[in-house]
Design a protein around this motif. Structure first.
Motif, PDB file in Angstrom:
ATOM      1  N   GLU A  90       0.826  -1.205   0.000  1.00  0.00           N
ATOM      2  CA  GLU A  90       0.000   0.000   0.000  1.00  0.00           C
ATOM      3  C   GLU A  90       0.865   1.262   0.000  1.00  0.00           C
ATOM      4  OE1 GLU A  90      -2.884  -0.220   3.121  1.00  0.00           O
ATOM      5  OE2 GLU A  90      -3.557  -2.212   2.501  1.00  0.00           O
ATOM      6  N   PHE A  91       2.015   1.176   0.596  1.00  0.00           N
ATOM      7  CA  PHE A  91       2.993   2.275   0.554  1.00  0.00           C
ATOM      8  C   PHE A  91       3.348   2.584  -0.899  1.00  0.00           C
ATOM      9  CE2 PHE A  91       7.703   3.167   0.643  1.00  0.00           C
ATOM     10  CZ  PHE A  91       7.624   4.456   1.151  1.00  0.00           C
ATOM     11  N   VAL A  92       3.591   1.539  -1.667  1.00  0.00           N
ATOM     12  CA  VAL A  92       3.899   1.707  -3.092  1.00  0.00           C
ATOM     13  C   VAL A  92       2.670   2.221  -3.840  1.00  0.00           C
ATOM     14  CG1 VAL A  92       4.654   0.531  -5.193  1.00  0.00           C
ATOM     15  CG2 VAL A  92       5.676  -0.087  -2.991  1.00  0.00           C
ATOM     16  N   ASN A  96       2.189   5.616  -6.131  1.00  0.00           N
ATOM     17  CA  ASN A  96       1.651   5.584  -7.497  1.00  0.00           C
ATOM     18  C   ASN A  96       0.334   6.337  -7.642  1.00  0.00           C
ATOM     19  OD1 ASN A  96       3.758   4.114  -8.671  1.00  0.00           O
ATOM     20  ND2 ASN A  96       2.902   2.164  -7.986  1.00  0.00           N
ATOM     21  N   GLY A  97      -0.082   7.050  -6.578  1.00  0.00           N
ATOM     22  CA  GLY A  97      -1.194   7.973  -6.737  1.00  0.00           C
ATOM     23  C   GLY A  97      -2.481   7.657  -6.015  1.00  0.00           C
ATOM     24  N   LEU A  98      -2.608   6.475  -5.386  1.00  0.00           N
ATOM     25  CA  LEU A  98      -3.836   6.145  -4.680  1.00  0.00           C
ATOM     26  C   LEU A  98      -3.857   6.818  -3.302  1.00  0.00           C
ATOM     27  CD1 LEU A  98      -4.415   2.336  -5.418  1.00  0.00           C
ATOM     28  CD2 LEU A  98      -5.515   4.298  -6.495  1.00  0.00           C
ATOM     29  N   SER A  99      -5.012   7.295  -2.888  1.00  0.00           N
ATOM     30  CA  SER A  99      -5.141   7.895  -1.564  1.00  0.00           C
ATOM     31  C   SER A  99      -5.403   6.812  -0.525  1.00  0.00           C
ATOM     32  CB  SER A  99      -6.304   8.896  -1.541  1.00  0.00           C
ATOM     33  OG  SER A  99      -7.548   8.211  -1.619  1.00  0.00           O
ATOM     34  N   LEU A 300       1.573   9.880   5.358  1.00  0.00           N
ATOM     35  CA  LEU A 300       0.452   9.902   4.416  1.00  0.00           C
ATOM     36  C   LEU A 300       0.420  11.155   3.546  1.00  0.00           C
ATOM     37  CD1 LEU A 300      -2.573   8.549   6.520  1.00  0.00           C
ATOM     38  CD2 LEU A 300      -1.110   7.291   4.914  1.00  0.00           C
ATOM     39  N   SER A 301       1.296  12.122   3.838  1.00  0.00           N
ATOM     40  CA  SER A 301       1.293  13.409   3.123  1.00  0.00           C
ATOM     41  C   SER A 301      -0.072  14.089   3.226  1.00  0.00           C
ATOM     42  CB  SER A 301       1.689  13.214   1.655  1.00  0.00           C
ATOM     43  OG  SER A 301       3.004  12.726   1.551  1.00  0.00           O
TER      44      SER A 301
END
Length: 412
Positions: A90-92, A96-99, A300-301
Motif C-alpha cells: 500500500e505504501f507503493v 503511485n497515486g492512490l489515496s 500519508l502526506s
C-alpha cells in the motif's frame, strides 16, 4: 537497584509538585536544573538537585553525565503496536497515486491488516510485537498505550489485547490498553454496520470486561467509517463496561466528533489534522487532551495537526506516534518531537512537554510518569553529549540517546 546520576548538564522537566498537564503559554516553559544530580532508588525518583548541594551518598552505582541531558522518558499515548505483517504494498500504491481512502475502498487498509492478524497465532503476534516494543524502549519510550482494532472479530480483538497485556507483564514499561473494535467495518458487515456495532458493544465488550483486558474504549469517527451517533453509542457502551472514552477524530473531515468526545468526557481526542474554530471552542474548559500524530501526517502526506493554533488558544497538546502498519510504521518518539517542531511550529520546550507530561495525562498516568518528580517512576533517558536540548529536534536524523533507564534499571 540504586542509581546516582551526577554532573548532569541539564536535568529537564523538573516538577517539585506533581501536575496533571500544561496548557497554552505554560507549554513554553520547561523547568530545569543546571549541573544537577538525580537519585533513583527502588524503581522510583528519590531526590535531585544541583551538584553544589549533593549529599555524600554511599552505596549507589554512579553514572557520570558530564555534558549530557537527562529527561523523563517519552510517553506515547497512541499506538497500534500489536499488529501482524505489514502493508508495504500500500505504501507503493500511494506513491503511485492512490489515496488512503481509495486503498481502503479496494479492500486494503485496516480490513487488510485484520485479515492478516486473524490468520496469525497469538504466539507469532506476540513475537512480532515484542520486536517492535524492544526497539521503542531503546528509543526512549517509557510508557505506551496500545490499541486493538486490527482484529475486527471477537477472538482477534481479544488476541490483540491479550498480547498487549502479556507485553506489559514481560517488559519494564507501563502499557495502557484500549479497545478499538470500531476501527473499521469488516467486509462481512459491509451492508450492516449496526449489526457490527451490536457485536462491538455486546459480545466484544462483555468478554474484554470479564478478562479485564482494556482501560479505554475508542472509535474511528470519520466519514466512511463511523458517525457521531455511532461514536456516542460506542462510548456509552464502553462506560457501562468500565472503559473510559478516547476517540480517533478529525483525521480527514470535521464532522462533530470533537464535541461528542468532550460531551462524554473523553480523556483524549486524537489526530485532529482537520480542526475548525468550533472544535477549538468546545475543547476550552474541558478535561480532554488534544493529541497530535505528526509522523502519520508525514507518512500519508496529509495536513499536520494545527498544534500552534491549539496551543495559542490556551489548550494543552500531547504528541504520540500512531505506530501502526498502514499510516505510521514507526514508534520513534524522537522523530515525532522533531517533526512537531519542524512541521507544526512547536518550540522544543512545547514539544518536550507534549511528549512527556501531557502524553502521560493522555494515558491517565500523570501521577506516576512524565516528569522528574519525587515518587514518580524512575523512567529517564540520558542523551549523548549535546549542546542543548533544542539539539534533539534539530538533529532529527541522529540518535542522540546514550542510555535509557526504566523503573530504575539501565536498559541493556
Amino acid at each position: 537497584m540504586k542509581l546516582l546520576l551526577r554532573n548532569i548538564k541539564q536535568l529537564l522537566q523538573v516538577r517539585d509538585n506533581s501536575i496533571d498537564k500544561v496548557s497554552g503559554a505554560e507549554m513554553k516553559s520547561l523547568p530545569l536544573i543546571e549541573n544537577a544530580w538525580l537519585l533513583l532508588k527502588d524503581g522510583l525518583i528519590a531526590d535531585y538537585g544541583p551538584m553544589s548541594n549533593m549529599p555524600d551518598y554511599q552505596g549507589f552505582k554512579t553514572i557520570d553525565c558530564t555534558g549530557k541531558m537527562v529527561l523523563p522518558s517519552w510517553c506515547d499515548s497512541h499506538t497500534h503496536l500489536v499488529y501482524a505483517g505489514n502493508r508495504e504494498q500500500e505504501f507503493v500504491d500511494r506513491i503511485n497515486g492512490l489515496s488512503y481512502q481509495e486503498i481502503a475502498e479496494k479492500g486494503g487498509g485496516i480490513v487488510n491488516s485484520a485479515k492478516t492478524l486473524q490468520q496469525t497465532s497469538e504466539q507469532d503476534l506476540y513475537s512480532q510485537s515484542a520486536i517492535r516494543l524492544e526497539e521503542i524502549l531503546k528509543q526512549g519510550t517509557g510508557a505506551i498505550e496500545i490499541k486493538s482494532g486490527y482484529g475486527l472479530t471477537t477472538e482477534a480483538e481479544l488476541k490483540i489485547l491479550r498480547v498487549a497485556k502479556k507485553l506489559g507483564e514481560n517488559y519494564p514499561i507501563k502499557i495502557k490498553k484500549t479497545f478499538l473494535g470500531a476501527h473499521a467495518i469488516p467486509t462481512e458487515f459491509k451492508n450492516n454496520k449496526d449489526a457490527y456495532l451490536d457485536l462491538v458493544c455486546g459480545e466484544m465488550m462483555q468478554k474484554i470486561s470479564e478478562e479485564k483486558l482494556a482501560d479505554y474504549v475508542d472509535i474511528f469517527c470519520e466519514e466512511g467509517y463511523f458517525t457521531v451517533a455511532d461514536t456516542e453509542r460506542v462510548l456509552e457502551a464502553g462506560k457501562k463496561h468500565g472503559l473510559s472514552p478516547k476517540i480517533h477524530v478529525n483525521q480527514f473531515n470535521a464532522i462533530g466528533g470533537v464535541a461528542a468526545g468532550v460531551k462524554h468526557n473523553a480523556l483524549s481526542v486524537d489526530h485532529l489534522e482537520i480542526l475548525n474554530d468550533d472544535d477549538i471552542s468546545v475543547l476550552k474548559g474541558s478535561n480532554t487532551m488534544p493529541v497530535a500524530l505528526p509522523s502519520c501526517s508525514y507518512f500519508l502526506s496529509i495536513p499536520y495537526t494545527p498544534g500552534r493554533k491549539i496551543i495559542d488558544a490556551g489548550l494543552p497538546l500531547a504528541l504520540a506516534t500512531d505506530y501502526n502498519p498502514g499510516s505510521t510504521p514507526s514508534g520513534n518518539m524522537n522523530f515525532v518531537v522533531a517533526t512537531a517542531c519542524i512541521k507544526m511550529r512547536l518550540t522544543p520546550e512545547e514539544a518536550i512537554n507534549a511528549a512527556t507530561i501531557n502524553g502521560a495525562y493522555a494515558m491517565g498516568l500523570s501521577a506516576s510518569h512524565g516528569s522528574i518528580t519525587k515518587g514518580k517512576v524512575a523512567n529517564v533517558l540520558i542523551t549523548k553529549k549535546i549542546p542543548s536540548y533544542g539539539f534533539l529536534p534539530y538533529a532529527f536524523g541522529s540518535n542522540n540517546i546514550d542510555q535509557v533507564i526504566l523503573k530504575g534499571k539501565t536498559l541493556e
